[in-house]
Design an enzyme around this catalytic site. Structure first.
Site, mmCIF file in Angstrom:
data_model
loop_
_atom_site.group_PDB
_atom_site.id
_atom_site.type_symbol
_atom_site.label_atom_id
_atom_site.label_comp_id
_atom_site.label_asym_id
_atom_site.label_seq_id
_atom_site.Cartn_x
_atom_site.Cartn_y
_atom_site.Cartn_z
ATOM 1 C CE LYS A 289 -11.121 -82.079 66.271
ATOM 2 N NZ LYS A 289 -12.383 -82.527 65.668
ATOM 3 N NE ARG A 324 -11.928 -88.856 70.146
ATOM 4 C CZ ARG A 324 -10.831 -88.462 69.517
ATOM 5 N NH1 ARG A 324 -10.670 -87.180 69.206
ATOM 6 N NH2 ARG A 324 -9.885 -89.345 69.185
#
Length: 344
Positions: A289, A324
């Site tokens: 991210k 994840r």
């Protein structure tokens, strides 16, 4: 004050955690290998104003402490005795990290098989990018992208999740063999999704997102990010339980980077243990991210492996049950090291 919250601190792992629990100096966190000997007790009024104060676990009111202690029930067929690795397969042309890499069904299937061989417990198949500023995709196009991949992987006996916010896609995916519905809108993005998910029998991941992908990073504001998310999940769980969804089917994802600036992300990551209060497994998605690059040297998504693994390990240290990730083999190795250290 109208709201009380407990945020575990003083976290211990492995032998130290066992000794502290045995001597009454700490309490087990979610029935796992992590324990906590202290906490912050937060109280606030309806307007969001409030205060926090440190406390020892032995001084925590029993009604606040009790929900943190037991292990979650088995979820999606997993007993959660070890943290699960969820591998990401984006069947999209425009996902932020790997858009276009696996847009072809054959390539996505091969990627899913490869991630399973690398150690993924779950394969999360997505057909619509939800990166900041992304455009929505029609249900029919999303179904066209994901269903062949889900069907092929499920037929191989693999545990498949569908990453979607659309009820029609949920229905098609479950029919194709998906065992988990992973919704970035926590089943609020489509008026039919609550009923569809409830009737499906599938396990469910509810993620928090403030706003939508087009607007979520414009100016997200929280009174207290952690406490606001706790209130949000409490309301969502109450709603779904009223629809007949047992809490044991649900995992909670705080949605790092979805409608959150870096200070919000960092606060939530430092207080992940607070989300064990619901008795649901916690899913943490931080892989590649953008905040990792912002806090480092501006690396491109595929160059954020070290930061992704570091934060996943940080999550395991707070008892997170599902991580994840894009990079399964590296995360699998990290998990093995964490488990070895805990056993030593």
């Amino acid at each position: 004050m109208v709201g009380r919250y407990l945020i575990p601190t003083g976290l211990l792992q492995g032998a130290a955690a066992k000794r502290a629990v045995a001597t009454g100096m700490a309490s087990p966190l979610a029935g796992g290998p992590v324990a906590f000997g202290s906490a912050e007790l937060a109280e606030r009024a309806a307007d969001g104003a409030g205060q926090r104060r440190p406390v020892l676990t032995k001084d925590v009111p029993a009604d606040l402490l009790a929900p943190f202690l037991p292990a979650p029930k088995p979820w999606a067929g997993f007993d959660l005795s070890r943290a699960l690795v969820m591998g990401i397969v984006n069947v999209t042309p425009d996902s932020f990290s790997d858009g276009g890499d696996y847009a072809d069904a054959a390539a996505a299937i091969a990627r899913g098989v490869s991630l399973a061989e690398a150690g993924a417990d779950i394969l999360d198949i997505g057909g619509e990018s939800t990166r900041p500023g992304s455009a929505p995709v029609s249900d029919s196009e999303e179904i066209r992208r994901v269903v062949p991949v889900i069907k092929a992987l499920a037929e191989r006996g693999l545990c498949v999740s569908v990453d979607t916010r659309h009820a029609a896609v949920m229905t098609a995916a479950v029919e194709a063999g998906a065992r988990i519905i992973n919704d970035v809108t926590a089943l609020t993005g489509d008026p039919a999704s609550e009923q569809v998910a409830a009737a499906s029998g599938a396990a469910i991941i509810l993620m928090h997102m403030l706003g939508d992908p087009q607007t979520m990073q414009a100016n997200p504001v929280y009174a207290d990010a952690t406490l606001d998310l706790l209130d949000y999940f409490a309301a969502r769980l109450t709603r779904l339980e009223a629809l007949g969804v047992e809490r044991g089917r649900i995992s909670l994802d705080p949605g790092i980077g979805f409608g959150k600036k870096d200070p919000h992300n960092l606060l939530i990551l430092n207080e992940l243990a607070a989300f064990h209060t619901f008795g649901c497994p916690i899913t943490l998605g931080v892989s590649r991210k953008s905040f990792i690059g912002r806090l480092s040297r501006g690396e491109a998504p595929k160059d954020r492996l070290a930061g992704s693994v570091a934060i996943a390990a940080w999550g395991l240290a707070q008892g997170v049950q599902i991580v994840r990730v894009h990079d399964v083999a590296e995360t699998f190795q990290m998990r093995a090291m964490v488990e070895a250290l805990r056993r030593a």
